[in-house]
Design a protein around this motif. Structure first.
Motif, PDB file in Angstrom:
ATOM      1  N   GLY A  63       0.425  -1.056  -0.271  1.00 63.85           N
ATOM      2  CA  GLY A  63      -0.217  -0.240   0.150  1.00 63.85           C
ATOM      3  C   GLY A  63       0.792   1.641   0.529  1.00 63.85           C
ATOM      4  N   ILE A  64       1.987   1.688  -0.565  1.00 67.54           N
ATOM      5  CA  ILE A  64       2.719   2.331  -1.026  1.00 67.54           C
ATOM      6  C   ILE A  64       2.855   3.407  -2.392  1.00 67.54           C
ATOM      7  CG2 ILE A  64       4.874   2.804  -0.601  1.00 67.54           C
ATOM      8  CD1 ILE A  64       5.612   0.835   0.755  1.00 67.54           C
ATOM      9  N   LEU A  65       3.089   2.091  -3.418  1.00 71.02           N
ATOM     10  CA  LEU A  65       3.094   3.217  -4.795  1.00 71.02           C
ATOM     11  C   LEU A  65       1.780   3.538  -4.756  1.00 71.02           C
ATOM     12  CD1 LEU A  65       4.845   0.213  -7.002  1.00 71.02           C
ATOM     13  CD2 LEU A  65       6.362   1.929  -5.459  1.00 71.02           C
ATOM     14  N   HIS A  66       0.552   3.874  -4.437  1.00 71.31           N
ATOM     15  CA  HIS A  66      -0.370   4.610  -5.290  1.00 71.31           C
ATOM     16  C   HIS A  66      -0.479   5.707  -4.104  1.00 71.31           C
ATOM     17  CE1 HIS A  66      -2.116   2.585  -1.465  1.00 71.31           C
ATOM     18  NE2 HIS A  66      -3.213   3.602  -1.490  1.00 71.31           N
ATOM     19  N   HIS A  67       0.387   5.748  -3.290  1.00 73.07           N
ATOM     20  CA  HIS A  67       0.496   7.287  -3.052  1.00 73.07           C
ATOM     21  C   HIS A  67       1.930   7.839  -3.083  1.00 73.07           C
ATOM     22  CE1 HIS A  67      -2.099   7.100   1.220  1.00 73.07           C
ATOM     23  NE2 HIS A  67      -1.837   5.576   1.026  1.00 73.07           N
ATOM     24  N   LEU A  68       2.435   7.093  -4.286  1.00 73.48           N
ATOM     25  CA  LEU A  68       3.898   7.906  -4.492  1.00 73.48           C
ATOM     26  C   LEU A  68       3.287   8.492  -6.339  1.00 73.48           C
ATOM     27  CD1 LEU A  68       6.317   5.709  -3.739  1.00 73.48           C
ATOM     28  CD2 LEU A  68       4.924   7.793  -2.126  1.00 73.48           C
ATOM     29  N   THR A  90       2.482  -4.904  -3.037  1.00 66.96           N
ATOM     30  CA  THR A  90       1.027  -4.916  -2.772  1.00 66.96           C
ATOM     31  C   THR A  90       0.179  -3.923  -3.029  1.00 66.96           C
ATOM     32  OG1 THR A  90       0.740  -6.972  -1.668  1.00 66.96           O
ATOM     33  CG2 THR A  90      -1.161  -6.300  -1.549  1.00 66.96           C
ATOM     34  N   GLU A  91      -0.879  -3.549  -4.117  1.00 64.85           N
ATOM     35  CA  GLU A  91      -1.724  -2.291  -3.934  1.00 64.85           C
ATOM     36  C   GLU A  91      -2.654  -2.259  -4.519  1.00 64.85           C
ATOM     37  OE1 GLU A  91      -0.106   0.585  -3.879  1.00 64.85           O
ATOM     38  OE2 GLU A  91       1.854  -0.171  -2.997  1.00 64.85           O
ATOM     39  N   PRO A  92      -3.599  -1.567  -4.221  1.00 61.73           N
ATOM     40  CA  PRO A  92      -5.096  -1.264  -4.914  1.00 61.73           C
ATOM     41  C   PRO A  92      -5.052  -1.553  -6.624  1.00 61.73           C
ATOM     42  CG  PRO A  92      -4.962   0.231  -3.528  1.00 61.73           C
ATOM     43  CD  PRO A  92      -3.241  -0.683  -2.579  1.00 61.73           C
ATOM     44  N   LEU A  93      -6.354  -1.914  -6.780  1.00 61.69           N
ATOM     45  CA  LEU A  93      -6.598  -1.865  -8.195  1.00 61.69           C
ATOM     46  C   LEU A  93      -8.065  -0.767  -8.213  1.00 61.69           C
ATOM     47  CD1 LEU A  93      -6.695  -5.749  -9.281  1.00 61.69           C
ATOM     48  CD2 LEU A  93      -5.338  -3.605  -9.517  1.00 61.69           C
ATOM     49  N   PHE A 102     -17.210   2.860  -2.159  1.00 61.35           N
ATOM     50  CA  PHE A 102     -16.177   3.191  -1.327  1.00 61.35           C
ATOM     51  C   PHE A 102     -15.551   4.652  -0.874  1.00 61.35           C
ATOM     52  CE2 PHE A 102     -13.553   1.737   2.807  1.00 61.35           C
ATOM     53  CZ  PHE A 102     -14.525   2.168   3.748  1.00 61.35           C
ATOM     54  N   TRP A 103     -14.606   4.117  -1.281  1.00 63.15           N
ATOM     55  CA  TRP A 103     -13.558   5.041  -1.635  1.00 63.15           C
ATOM     56  C   TRP A 103     -14.278   6.844  -1.653  1.00 63.15           C
ATOM     57  CZ3 TRP A 103      -8.676   5.191  -3.070  1.00 63.15           C
ATOM     58  CH2 TRP A 103      -7.268   3.989  -2.620  1.00 63.15           C
ATOM     59  N   ALA A 104     -14.788   6.582  -2.623  1.00 66.85           N
ATOM     60  CA  ALA A 104     -15.876   8.094  -2.639  1.00 66.85           C
ATOM     61  C   ALA A 104     -17.146   8.528  -1.787  1.00 66.85           C
ATOM     62  CB  ALA A 104     -16.716   7.993  -4.082  1.00 66.85           C
ATOM     63  N   LEU A 105     -17.566   7.910  -1.381  1.00 63.89           N
ATOM     64  CA  LEU A 105     -17.882   8.067   0.090  1.00 63.89           C
ATOM     65  C   LEU A 105     -17.922   8.024   1.111  1.00 63.89           C
ATOM     66  CD1 LEU A 105     -20.946   5.111  -0.654  1.00 63.89           C
ATOM     67  CD2 LEU A 105     -21.252   7.845  -1.412  1.00 63.89           C
ATOM     68  N   THR A 106     -16.119   7.400   1.265  1.00 64.54           N
ATOM     69  CA  THR A 106     -15.025   8.022   2.228  1.00 64.54           C
ATOM     70  C   THR A 106     -13.676   9.071   2.117  1.00 64.54           C
ATOM     71  OG1 THR A 106     -14.552   5.557   2.072  1.00 64.54           O
ATOM     72  CG2 THR A 106     -16.332   5.644   3.519  1.00 64.54           C
ATOM     73  N   HIS A 115      -4.369   6.594  -5.619  1.00 64.82           N
ATOM     74  CA  HIS A 115      -4.825   7.236  -6.836  1.00 64.82           C
ATOM     75  C   HIS A 115      -4.709   5.159  -6.933  1.00 64.82           C
ATOM     76  CE1 HIS A 115      -0.861   8.555  -7.105  1.00 64.82           C
ATOM     77  NE2 HIS A 115      -0.092   7.256  -7.703  1.00 64.82           N
ATOM     78  N   PRO A 116      -5.026   4.162  -7.110  1.00 69.93           N
ATOM     79  CA  PRO A 116      -5.609   2.812  -7.290  1.00 69.93           C
ATOM     80  C   PRO A 116      -4.374   2.331  -8.276  1.00 69.93           C
ATOM     81  CG  PRO A 116      -7.165   3.854  -6.388  1.00 69.93           C
ATOM     82  CD  PRO A 116      -6.874   5.114  -6.605  1.00 69.93           C
ATOM     83  N   ARG A 117      -4.435   1.581  -9.062  1.00 73.71           N
ATOM     84  CA  ARG A 117      -2.931   0.678  -9.879  1.00 73.71           C
ATOM     85  C   ARG A 117      -4.049   0.430 -10.618  1.00 73.71           C
ATOM     86  NH1 ARG A 117       0.186   3.221  -7.376  1.00 73.71           N
ATOM     87  NH2 ARG A 117      -0.610   4.179  -9.432  1.00 73.71           N
TER      88      ARG A 117
END
Length: 199
Positions: A63-68, A90-93, A102-106, A115-117
């Motif tokens: 859960g690192i790359l999607h912050h960079l 390991t990164e979110p898609l 869920f991301w949009a509502l929270t 920014h998910p992969r």
């Protein structure tokens, strides 16, 4: 240290941990001391670590790359990884509509830089590293978490109990683990669902 602490302790290697937050690094150092784990922790920017070139055989992140900034991060990873080494992340898609909703509502649960992969990101990784192996996780198990407080969840729980696949009084964690097993059995065959898996 985090949830992977037990795994890291089993490794026979020289271990380094990097993070941009001094407070997080202090917590990791404290946890390592309590576990008797010998490691070196550094406060560093993942896009510009200032570490020597070809420093590491293996780099592991969750859960690192999607912050960079992906280009900056990949360039730095290539620089500090040995030619014979590898990186495991390991990164979110970003394709599952339920997760995106869920991301949009929270929005308060995450930072604005997340920014998910997407598939284009995997192509970019190949530009930096040549060979990229992609594995997908959490489709059925994500559904178990999503519906765990609904009648649907209880119905499936009772069904599995009747089939003697699960104790009816087992915890949600054990319930999810059963679906994780289904993920491992079927996801490699059902390529049509890969993009809408969680990780």
């Amino acid at each position: 240290m985090g949830e992977s602490a037990d795994f890291h302790i089993t490794l026979d290697c020289e271990f380094y941990g990097l993070g941009i937050s001094p407070e997080a690094i202090k917590k990791a150092e404290t946890a390592a001391r309590e576990l008797g784990f010998n490691a070196t922790y550094l406060v560093a920017d993942a896009e510009n670590t200032t570490l020597d070139k070809d420093s590491f055989d293996i780099i592991i992140g969750s859960g690192i790359l999607h912050h960079l900034n992906l280009d900056n991060a990949l360039a730095e990873l290539r620089r500090i990884t040995k030619k014979s080494g590898c990186c495991i992340f390991t990164e979110p898609l970003g394709y599952n509509p339920m997760i995106n909703l869920f991301w949009a509502l929270t929005p308060r649960l995450r930072s604005s830089d997340e920014h998910p992969r997407m598939n284009d990101d995997f192509h970019k990784m190949k530009e930096y590293f040549g060979k990229v192996d992609i594995f997908y996780f959490h489709f059925f198990s994500f559904g178990a978490v999503l519906f765990r407080k609904t009648p649907f969840f209880e119905g499936i729980r009772r069904r599995l109990a009747r089939l003697r696949l699960m104790n009816e009084k087992c915890s949600t964690r054990h319930y999810v683990s059963k679906f994780a097993r289904a993920d491992s059995m079927y996801s490699c065959r059902l390529y049509c669902i890969w993009n809408i898996m969680w990780l």
